[in-house]
Design an enzyme around this catalytic site. Structure first.
Site, mmCIF file in Angstrom:
data_model
loop_
_atom_site.group_PDB
_atom_site.id
_atom_site.type_symbol
_atom_site.label_atom_id
_atom_site.label_comp_id
_atom_site.label_asym_id
_atom_site.label_seq_id
_atom_site.Cartn_x
_atom_site.Cartn_y
_atom_site.Cartn_z
ATOM 1 N N ARG A 46 51.347 67.007 114.207
ATOM 2 C CA ARG A 46 52.289 65.950 113.840
ATOM 3 C C ARG A 46 51.570 64.602 113.901
ATOM 4 O O ARG A 46 50.451 64.517 114.414
ATOM 5 C CB ARG A 46 53.504 65.961 114.770
ATOM 6 C CG ARG A 46 53.087 65.949 116.239
ATOM 7 C CD ARG A 46 53.945 65.170 117.142
ATOM 8 N NE ARG A 46 53.978 63.779 116.811
ATOM 9 C CZ ARG A 46 53.011 62.910 117.093
ATOM 10 N NH1 ARG A 46 51.888 63.271 117.691
ATOM 11 N NH2 ARG A 46 53.140 61.631 116.768
ATOM 12 N N GLY A 47 52.279 63.565 113.404
ATOM 13 C CA GLY A 47 51.640 62.261 113.272
ATOM 14 C C GLY A 47 51.075 62.207 111.853
ATOM 15 O O GLY A 47 50.377 63.148 111.431
ATOM 16 N N ALA A 48 51.402 61.137 111.129
ATOM 17 C CA ALA A 48 51.104 61.107 109.698
ATOM 18 C C ALA A 48 49.636 61.413 109.352
ATOM 19 O O ALA A 48 49.369 62.325 108.549
ATOM 20 C CB ALA A 48 51.561 59.763 109.127
ATOM 21 N N ARG A 101 57.714 68.744 105.389
ATOM 22 C CA ARG A 101 58.272 67.495 105.937
ATOM 23 C C ARG A 101 58.152 66.413 104.853
ATOM 24 O O ARG A 101 57.085 66.276 104.247
ATOM 25 C CB ARG A 101 57.518 67.039 107.201
ATOM 26 C CG ARG A 101 57.686 67.966 108.388
ATOM 27 C CD ARG A 101 57.117 67.342 109.656
ATOM 28 N NE ARG A 101 58.015 66.374 110.244
ATOM 29 C CZ ARG A 101 57.681 65.553 111.247
ATOM 30 N NH1 ARG A 101 56.460 65.557 111.728
ATOM 31 N NH2 ARG A 101 58.564 64.718 111.748
ATOM 32 N N GLN A 221 57.949 62.275 122.000
ATOM 33 C CA GLN A 221 56.512 62.116 121.729
ATOM 34 C C GLN A 221 55.889 61.071 122.648
ATOM 35 O O GLN A 221 54.712 61.158 122.998
ATOM 36 C CB GLN A 221 56.283 61.712 120.262
ATOM 37 C CG GLN A 221 56.525 62.803 119.244
ATOM 38 C CD GLN A 221 57.953 62.845 118.747
ATOM 39 O OE1 GLN A 221 58.876 62.421 119.452
ATOM 40 N NE2 GLN A 221 58.159 63.360 117.561
ATOM 41 N N ASP A 262 54.601 56.107 109.008
ATOM 42 C CA ASP A 262 54.576 57.338 108.206
ATOM 43 C C ASP A 262 54.526 57.047 106.719
ATOM 44 O O ASP A 262 54.045 57.847 105.934
ATOM 45 C CB ASP A 262 55.788 58.212 108.534
ATOM 46 C CG ASP A 262 55.612 58.840 109.897
ATOM 47 O OD1 ASP A 262 55.899 58.166 110.909
ATOM 48 O OD2 ASP A 262 55.136 59.989 109.952
ATOM 49 N N ASN A 272 58.879 54.753 110.206
ATOM 50 C CA ASN A 272 58.196 55.304 111.394
ATOM 51 C C ASN A 272 59.261 56.020 112.218
ATOM 52 O O ASN A 272 60.451 56.047 111.863
ATOM 53 C CB ASN A 272 57.513 54.181 112.189
ATOM 54 C CG ASN A 272 56.566 54.731 113.246
ATOM 55 O OD1 ASN A 272 55.737 55.586 112.962
ATOM 56 N ND2 ASN A 272 56.684 54.251 114.478
ATOM 57 N N LYS A 273 58.850 56.582 113.313
ATOM 58 C CA LYS A 273 59.742 57.382 114.152
ATOM 59 C C LYS A 273 61.069 56.678 114.428
ATOM 60 O O LYS A 273 61.105 55.475 114.659
ATOM 61 C CB LYS A 273 59.006 57.691 115.461
ATOM 62 C CG LYS A 273 59.743 58.488 116.499
ATOM 63 C CD LYS A 273 60.349 59.768 115.986
ATOM 64 C CE LYS A 273 59.359 60.695 115.327
ATOM 65 N NZ LYS A 273 60.016 61.782 114.545
HETATM 66 O O1 MRU Z 1 57.771 63.252 113.953
HETATM 67 P P1 MRU Z 1 56.360 62.804 114.260
HETATM 68 O O2 MRU Z 1 55.990 63.035 115.685
HETATM 69 O O3 MRU Z 1 55.360 63.381 113.298
HETATM 70 O O4 MRU Z 1 56.418 61.244 114.006
HETATM 71 C C1 MRU Z 1 55.221 60.516 114.150
HETATM 72 C C2 MRU Z 1 55.369 59.062 114.015
HETATM 73 O O5 MRU Z 1 56.409 58.537 113.685
HETATM 74 C C3 MRU Z 1 54.108 58.266 114.218
HETATM 75 O O6 MRU Z 1 54.393 57.017 114.761
HETATM 76 C C4 MRU Z 1 53.430 58.072 112.858
HETATM 77 O O7 MRU Z 1 53.267 59.297 112.217
HETATM 78 C C5 MRU Z 1 52.122 57.413 112.987
HETATM 79 S S1 MRU Z 1 50.898 58.453 113.698
HETATM 80 C C6 MRU Z 1 49.427 57.634 113.716
#
Ligand code: MRU
Length: 367
Positions: A46-48, A101, A221, A262, A272-273
């Site tokens: 996970r994480g973009a 996703r 997270q 993201d 973002n999250k």
């Molecule tokens: O649902 P996730 O854990 O994939 O969400 C991640 C985020 O929102 C991060 O802040 C984003 O992807 C940036 S990661 C460098």
């Protein structure tokens, strides 16, 4: 060991399963498109940027699998599949991975990028032998092109993280308090991370920042990953519940907010999250600079504004009971579980990419 890598035979992707952290550090191997799709959906990776790196390697593994004798015969009888069959099969697998996703643009970006590399290789072969109808680059060359591109995505991400960390560090000073949301550290990228990059680089250079990490409901997270990564690196990190951000800001403990992204729209609106936009509203209220840190590949100028960014809605069980030993809400209660929100560009002080710091009015036409 990298958190994401290709197996030695190139046919599987090996990842650190983030869904088990911080309790268990376990690497798992993924071979089928279904396993790869599930790994993204269930946030094992996970994480973009990390999803982008993973998608590149997943495509490389699936391409290498097509070189196996069994794959060739099941695909096209006994004959070797032509370039067109390879491209069509890979396109279908790529579309399937993309469907896991919707919000992080890096997933589609990476799949499209490796497909473009394969297509370029295919056209090169055709140009070399224009007289021959159906001139083929051949499976090996196409699969190699996909693999080379996947490795380049990973390599570039490392360079990108370092550049973002340097830019971010130039905005703060020793002793500053930083609030961050979700996890945008090494786990979410390759190394350093994006939002955590300046903090980790600062630590190496003797510039010590004090971090407040939002726990980040519902999947935690911040609690599970950000505080784990920062504590491991020896950074001064304090974990807070999401509803405590206003208090630490009011106390004067926060000099800047650093978050990841993201997808960034052409006007600077940033997905973002979930919870990020609330933090931005609070930061504006208290006059605290709010920075978004991310690779330029996260900027999607095909989206004019945040309205065009697809927002993932996830399983209500994540709110009702995930990560708890027993249900935390009445059985069957209605839940709304958007995984991301969009922060309006007017609340963002700057967007920090590997190509520099963008400030309002946002204009990404030079990228
Ligand atoms: O649902 P996730 O854990 O994939 O969400 C991640 C985020 O929102 C991060 O802040 C984003 O992807 C940036 S990661 C460098």
């Amino acid at each position: 060991m990298d958190n994401i890598q290709l197996s030695e035979d190139g046919c599987r992707v090996i990842i650190l399963d983030q869904s088990l952290l911080p309790g268990e550090e376990k690497y798992i191997e993924l071979e089928t498109p279904e396993e790869m799709h599930e790994a993204i959906l269930k946030l094992r990776v996970r994480g973009a940027p990390a999803i982008g790196i993973f998608a590149g390697y997943a495509m490389a593994a699936l391409a290498s699998q097509m070189l196996r004798p069994k794959a060739i015969s099941s695909c096209c009888g006994a004959s070797i599949p032509s370039d067109d069959v390879f491209m069509q099969t890979m396109r279908e697998k790529g579309d399937y991975l993309k469907s896991s996703r919707p919000t992080a643009v890096n997933l589609a970006w990476a799949v499209d990028r490796v497909m473009h590399a394969a297509r370029t290789e295919m056209f090169r072969a055709r140009q070399k032998d224009p007289g021959r109808i159906n001139a083929n680059a051949g499976l090996r060359r196409l699969a190699d092109a996909v693999r080379r591109e996947a490795l380049a995505i990973h390599r570039e991400d490392k360079e990108m993280c370092r550049a973002i960390a340097e830019y971010g560090l130039s905005l703060v000073k020793d002793g500053d308090g930083i609030l961050t949301h979700c996890n945008a550290g090494p786990l979410a990228t390759s190394e350093y991370g994006t939002a955590l990059g300046p903090i980790l680089l600062g630590r190496e250079k003797g510039i010590n920042l004090k971090v407040f990490a939002d726990e980040t409901r519902p999947l935690l997270q911040g609690a599970r990953l950000t505080s784990y990564e920062l504590q491991k690196a020896g950074v001064d990190v304090t974990l807070i519940c999401d509803n405590m951000a206003s208090t630490v800001m009011k106390n004067g403990w926060i000099q800047a907010v650093f978050v990841g992204c993201d997808r960034v729209a052409a006007n600077g609106d940033t997905a973002n999250k979930i919870g990020t936009s609330g933090v931005a509203v609070l930061a504006a209220h208290y006059g605290i600079p709010f920075y978004v840190l991310g690779p330029s590949s996260t900027i999607d100028t095909a989206c004019a504004t945040g309205e065009d960014i697809p927002i993932e809605e996830r399983n209500p069980e994540e709110i009702r009971e995930k990560f708890y030993e027993k249900p935390m809400a009445p059985e069957g209660v209605k839940c709304y579980n958007p995984a991301f929100d969009v922060t309006d560009h007017s609340l963002i002080t700057g967007i920090i990419t590997e190509k520099g710091i963008f400030t309002p009015p946002y204009n990404f036409s030079d990228l």
